[in-house]
Enzyme design. Structure first.
Site, PDB file in Angstrom:
ATOM      1  N   GLY A   1       7.794  -4.699  19.969  1.00 32.18           N
ATOM      2  CA  GLY A   1       6.974  -5.904  19.859  1.00 32.18           C
ATOM      3  C   GLY A   1       6.518  -6.265  21.346  1.00 32.18           C
ATOM      4  O   GLY A   1       6.962  -5.915  22.229  1.00 32.18           O
TER       5      GLY A   1
ATOM      6  N   CYS B   1      12.718  -0.307  21.363  1.00 33.87           N
ATOM      7  CA  CYS B   1      11.897  -1.273  22.717  1.00 33.87           C
ATOM      8  C   CYS B   1      12.494  -2.702  22.626  1.00 33.87           C
ATOM      9  O   CYS B   1      13.252  -3.063  23.003  1.00 33.87           O
ATOM     10  CB  CYS B   1      10.372  -0.863  22.148  1.00 33.87           C
ATOM     11  SG  CYS B   1       9.379  -1.194  23.610  1.00 33.87           S
ATOM     12  N   TYR B   2      11.214  -3.320  22.154  1.00 37.44           N
ATOM     13  CA  TYR B   2      11.406  -4.910  21.980  1.00 37.44           C
ATOM     14  C   TYR B   2      12.998  -5.277  21.594  1.00 37.44           C
ATOM     15  O   TYR B   2      13.739  -5.827  21.729  1.00 37.44           O
ATOM     16  CB  TYR B   2      10.584  -5.807  21.407  1.00 37.44           C
ATOM     17  CG  TYR B   2      10.705  -7.251  21.526  1.00 37.44           C
ATOM     18  CD1 TYR B   2      10.561  -7.955  22.463  1.00 37.44           C
ATOM     19  CD2 TYR B   2      11.103  -7.817  20.241  1.00 37.44           C
ATOM     20  CE1 TYR B   2      10.855  -9.421  22.432  1.00 37.44           C
ATOM     21  CE2 TYR B   2      11.281  -9.240  20.097  1.00 37.44           C
ATOM     22  CZ  TYR B   2      11.385  -9.888  21.255  1.00 37.44           C
ATOM     23  OH  TYR B   2      11.344 -11.353  21.038  1.00 37.44           O
TER      24      TYR B   2
ATOM     25  N   HIS C   1      10.095   4.864  21.984  1.00 37.16           N
ATOM     26  CA  HIS C   1       9.839   4.843  20.659  1.00 37.16           C
ATOM     27  C   HIS C   1      10.102   6.242  19.952  1.00 37.16           C
ATOM     28  O   HIS C   1       8.986   7.114  20.010  1.00 37.16           O
ATOM     29  CB  HIS C   1       8.400   4.673  20.679  1.00 37.16           C
ATOM     30  CG  HIS C   1       7.830   3.255  20.748  1.00 37.16           C
ATOM     31  ND1 HIS C   1       8.054   2.022  20.074  1.00 37.16           N
ATOM     32  CD2 HIS C   1       7.617   2.612  22.097  1.00 37.16           C
ATOM     33  CE1 HIS C   1       7.547   1.107  20.624  1.00 37.16           C
ATOM     34  NE2 HIS C   1       7.653   1.259  21.853  1.00 37.16           N
TER      35      HIS C   1
ATOM     36  N   GLU D   1       9.520   6.636  16.653  1.00 38.02           N
ATOM     37  CA  GLU D   1       9.053   6.921  15.774  1.00 38.02           C
ATOM     38  C   GLU D   1       7.507   7.587  15.933  1.00 38.02           C
ATOM     39  O   GLU D   1       6.806   8.058  15.165  1.00 38.02           O
ATOM     40  CB  GLU D   1       8.586   5.513  15.104  1.00 38.02           C
ATOM     41  CG  GLU D   1       7.671   4.615  15.773  1.00 38.02           C
ATOM     42  CD  GLU D   1       8.343   3.770  16.838  1.00 38.02           C
ATOM     43  OE1 GLU D   1       9.403   4.348  17.450  1.00 38.02           O
ATOM     44  OE2 GLU D   1       7.775   2.668  17.203  1.00 38.02           O
TER      45      GLU D   1
ATOM     46  N   SER E   1     -11.688   2.995  -9.139  1.00 35.99           N
ATOM     47  CA  SER E   1     -12.854   3.072  -8.378  1.00 35.99           C
ATOM     48  C   SER E   1     -13.504   4.544  -8.076  1.00 35.99           C
ATOM     49  O   SER E   1     -14.246   4.699  -7.589  1.00 35.99           O
ATOM     50  CB  SER E   1     -12.760   2.400  -6.844  1.00 35.99           C
ATOM     51  OG  SER E   1     -11.637   3.268  -6.146  1.00 35.99           O
ATOM     52  N   GLY E   2     -12.314   5.470  -8.422  1.00 36.15           N
ATOM     53  CA  GLY E   2     -12.437   6.766  -7.982  1.00 36.15           C
ATOM     54  C   GLY E   2     -11.668   7.155  -6.508  1.00 36.15           C
ATOM     55  O   GLY E   2     -11.802   8.341  -6.031  1.00 36.15           O
ATOM     56  N   GLY E   3     -11.290   6.123  -6.063  1.00 36.55           N
ATOM     57  CA  GLY E   3     -10.459   6.109  -4.747  1.00 36.55           C
ATOM     58  C   GLY E   3      -9.119   6.636  -4.919  1.00 36.55           C
ATOM     59  O   GLY E   3      -8.711   6.857  -6.150  1.00 36.55           O
ATOM     60  N   VAL E   4      -8.415   6.966  -4.153  1.00 32.38           N
ATOM     61  CA  VAL E   4      -7.037   7.589  -4.094  1.00 32.38           C
ATOM     62  C   VAL E   4      -6.352   6.572  -4.843  1.00 32.38           C
ATOM     63  O   VAL E   4      -5.396   7.116  -5.809  1.00 32.38           O
ATOM     64  CB  VAL E   4      -6.598   8.038  -2.880  1.00 32.38           C
ATOM     65  CG1 VAL E   4      -5.146   8.618  -3.241  1.00 32.38           C
ATOM     66  CG2 VAL E   4      -7.366   8.920  -1.927  1.00 32.38           C
ATOM     67  N   ASP E   5      -6.203   5.430  -4.462  1.00 33.21           N
ATOM     68  CA  ASP E   5      -5.089   4.350  -5.112  1.00 33.21           C
ATOM     69  C   ASP E   5      -5.312   4.184  -6.544  1.00 33.21           C
ATOM     70  O   ASP E   5      -4.257   4.350  -7.354  1.00 33.21           O
ATOM     71  CB  ASP E   5      -5.071   3.391  -4.293  1.00 33.21           C
ATOM     72  CG  ASP E   5      -4.929   3.423  -2.674  1.00 33.21           C
ATOM     73  OD1 ASP E   5      -4.372   4.430  -2.269  1.00 33.21           O
ATOM     74  OD2 ASP E   5      -5.188   2.502  -2.203  1.00 33.21           O
ATOM     75  N   SER E   6      -6.491   3.794  -6.923  1.00 28.44           N
ATOM     76  CA  SER E   6      -6.729   3.587  -8.493  1.00 28.44           C
ATOM     77  C   SER E   6      -6.510   4.779  -9.229  1.00 28.44           C
ATOM     78  O   SER E   6      -5.941   4.599 -10.309  1.00 28.44           O
ATOM     79  CB  SER E   6      -7.966   2.780  -8.587  1.00 28.44           C
ATOM     80  OG  SER E   6      -9.159   3.628  -7.991  1.00 28.44           O
TER      81      SER E   6
ATOM     82  N   LYS F   1       0.235   5.562   1.578  1.00 24.16           N
ATOM     83  CA  LYS F   1      -0.726   6.310   1.500  1.00 24.16           C
ATOM     84  C   LYS F   1      -0.232   7.702   1.120  1.00 24.16           C
ATOM     85  O   LYS F   1      -0.627   8.371   0.151  1.00 24.16           O
ATOM     86  CB  LYS F   1      -1.674   6.128   2.348  1.00 24.16           C
ATOM     87  CG  LYS F   1      -3.345   6.838   1.867  1.00 24.16           C
ATOM     88  CD  LYS F   1      -3.700   5.875   1.088  1.00 24.16           C
ATOM     89  CE  LYS F   1      -5.153   6.036   0.696  1.00 24.16           C
ATOM     90  NZ  LYS F   1      -5.843   4.952   0.053  1.00 24.16           N
TER      91      LYS F   1
END
Ligand code: XMP
Length: 508
Positions: free
Chosen positions: A53, A80-81, A166, A168, A220-225, A364
């Protein structure tokens, strides 16, 4: 299911921490530091990670947490923080460091459960101005750097570990190993989080929840939907109706591809609403980018809800919301640079039995893995991000049917050449933009006065920052040559060499 809590103190990498944990097959969720201890107890985590942070622990305005969290018997890793916070909470000393460390630094590590298979000397990513000048009682220093006398510390009796660096980020050579060690050596995780069991469990849950009722999903044709649609189709087949609004702002052949995929490969009712003309009319004369976005967003939902109203038996309303859309960040509201929208509000006169968000726990990359396993074509699963307002924000100035056609043709050439050269899935995003610019050119013996097209291509990990992609000149030359030859009305091609910041990825 075994779970790790990522307690968010406002660090910019909090989502990355959770993703890395999940890459090690352990489910991780992010909660803001304001979550009560009782709630944390109730959720029975196998371990807790305090994020970094931007603050100083000795500033009382900074995010803190009750020190009882260190006495719950649940292993803790501070980053870190979060590392300084553990020291501060447990009675150690934190000060402004005489020398701030930023970037790649050599770490010297001592033997520790979290440093198993980590060499004594390795490179880590540091970014801090405060440091632990004296660790709390009961804690032993397990790593140092030239400017940081306590770059990591541990209290093995309480299973509390803290690292100033870090782990990550990939710049920390063995960072991933440190996270793995914390999960498996300290928290005793088994690694149960795998996508196949996610699909099986979710299908069962969806069937239980939906019963014999219907479900409507906006596709929508996007990945998620698309992945949400495939998952729901597997669970309830024809009880699912997908409504696909084609506003005429998609790339070449995209609408047909979406229709073909979902009508031939998946069991469902598929409704396509073609309304390109409606959008062209609504956008006539509009040039302001935010106004365009507003109109496209509003009209999209007007058309969508009108179609939904026609459905007699509505049942549940499903959405492709994913985990990052749900996370309440410890940072407070980030500045809104452009209006993006994720969760959809339902109008008052349209009633559903409830909302279903089958992907709300996934990042994602996990959504993509689920999509692949469900058999969605690669073109959809690995589709580059495409803005909700579509080509509408890639045409600068007024949007017309002619300009849309021109942009679609140029963009198709770019995609074709990039794909032939292996860039289709190896570059974060690339596309054409049609600025409202005409330039003089020459073709044969004739003067031309035609459109300019810009190519935008970026490399990025998270789209918060991006660098313009160093596409080889030969490929750019081929694309330019083909666009000016194959797309009547374009006589000049330029390449955008602006990073983000100061530019954004899209031009509008
Ligand atoms: P910017 O232009 O903000 O883009 O640097 C970052 C990423 O977000 C995408 N983008 C959008 N996505 N609705 C979306 O769903 C939008 O209105 C929108 N605007 C930008 C952009 O394509 C890039 O991947």
């Amino acid at each position: 299911m075994e779970k790790i809590l990522v307690l968010d103190f406002g660090g910019q990498y909090n989502q990355l921490i959770a993703r890395r944990v999940r890459d090690h097959r352990v489910y991780a969720e992010i909660l803001p530091y304001t979550v009560p201890l009782e709630e944390i107890r109730k959720r029975r985590y196998k371990g807790i990670i305090f994020t970094g942070g931007p603050n100083s622990v000795f500033d009382m305005e900074s995010p803190h947490y009750t020190r009882e969290i260190l006495d719950m018997g649940v292993p803790v890793l501070g980053i870190c923080y979060g590392c300084q916070l553990i020291s501060w909470m447990a009675g150690g000393e934190v000060k402004t460091a005489p020398v701030s460390e930023y970037g790649k630094i050599e770490l010297t590590a001592k033997p520790s459960p979290i440093f198993e298979n980590v060499p004594e000397k390795s490179i880590v990513w540091m970014s801090h101005t405060d440091y632990i000048s004296a660790p709390p009682e009961g804690y032993e220093i397990i790593a140092t750097t030239p400017d940081c006398p306590c770059a990591a510390m541990q209290n093995t009796k309480k299973d509390i570990y803290a690292v100033q660096f870090h782990p990550e980020v990939t710049h920390s050579e063995y960072g991933d190993k440190v996270l793995y060690n914390f999960l498996y050596n300290v928290c005793d995780c088994k690694g149960e989080w795998v996508m196949d069991s996610f699909i099986d469990d979710t299908v069962i849950k969806l069937r239980e929840q939906i019963g014999d009722k219907n479900v409507i999903l906006g596709l929508s044709g996007g990945v998620d939907s698309s992945v949400a649609a495939a998952l729901l189709s597997k669970a309830v087949g024809k009880q699912l109706t997908c409504v696909f609004v084609d506003q005429g702002l998609m790339r070449k052949d995209e609408g047909d591809f979406v229709e073909k995929t979902f009508t031939t490969m998946f069991d469902m009712n598929f409704v396509r609403v073609n309304c390109a003309e409606h959008f062209i009319n609504a956008l006539r004369g509009v040039t302001d980018p935010e106004e365009k976005r507003r109109i496209i967003g509003t009209e999209f939902f007007n058309v969508f809800w009108d179609e939904i109203r026609k459905q007699s038996d509505k049942g549940y309303f499903a959405q492709g919301t994913i985990y990052p859309d749900c996370i309440e960040s410890g940072k407070g509201d980030a500045d809104v640079i452009k209006t993006h929208h994720n969760r959809v509000k339902t109008p008052e006169d349209v009633e559903f039995l409830g909302i279903i968000e089958p992907l709300a726990d996934l990042f994602k990359d996990e959504v993509r893995r689920v999509g692949e396993r469900l058999g969605i074509p690669r073109e959809l699963v690995w589709r580059q991000p495409f803005p909700g307002p579509g080509l509408g924000v890639r045409i600068i100035g007024e949007i017309t049917a002619e300009k849309l056609d021109l942009l679609r043709e140029a963009d198709a050439v770019l995609r074709d050449e990039m794909s032939k050269n292996g860039y289709e899935n190896n570059l974060a995003q690339f596309f054409c933009v049609l600025p409202d610019v005409k330039t003089v050119g020459v073709m044969g013996d004739h003067r031309t006065y035609d459109n300019l097209v810009a190519i935008r291509a970026v490399t990025t990990d998270d789209f918060m920052t991006a660098d313009w992609a160093r596409i080889p000149y030969d490929i750019l030359a081929k694309v330019s040559n083909r666009i000016t030859n194959e797309c009547a009305g374009i006589n000049r091609v330029v390449y955008d060499i602006t990073s983000k910041p100061p530019g954004t990825v899209e031009w509008e």
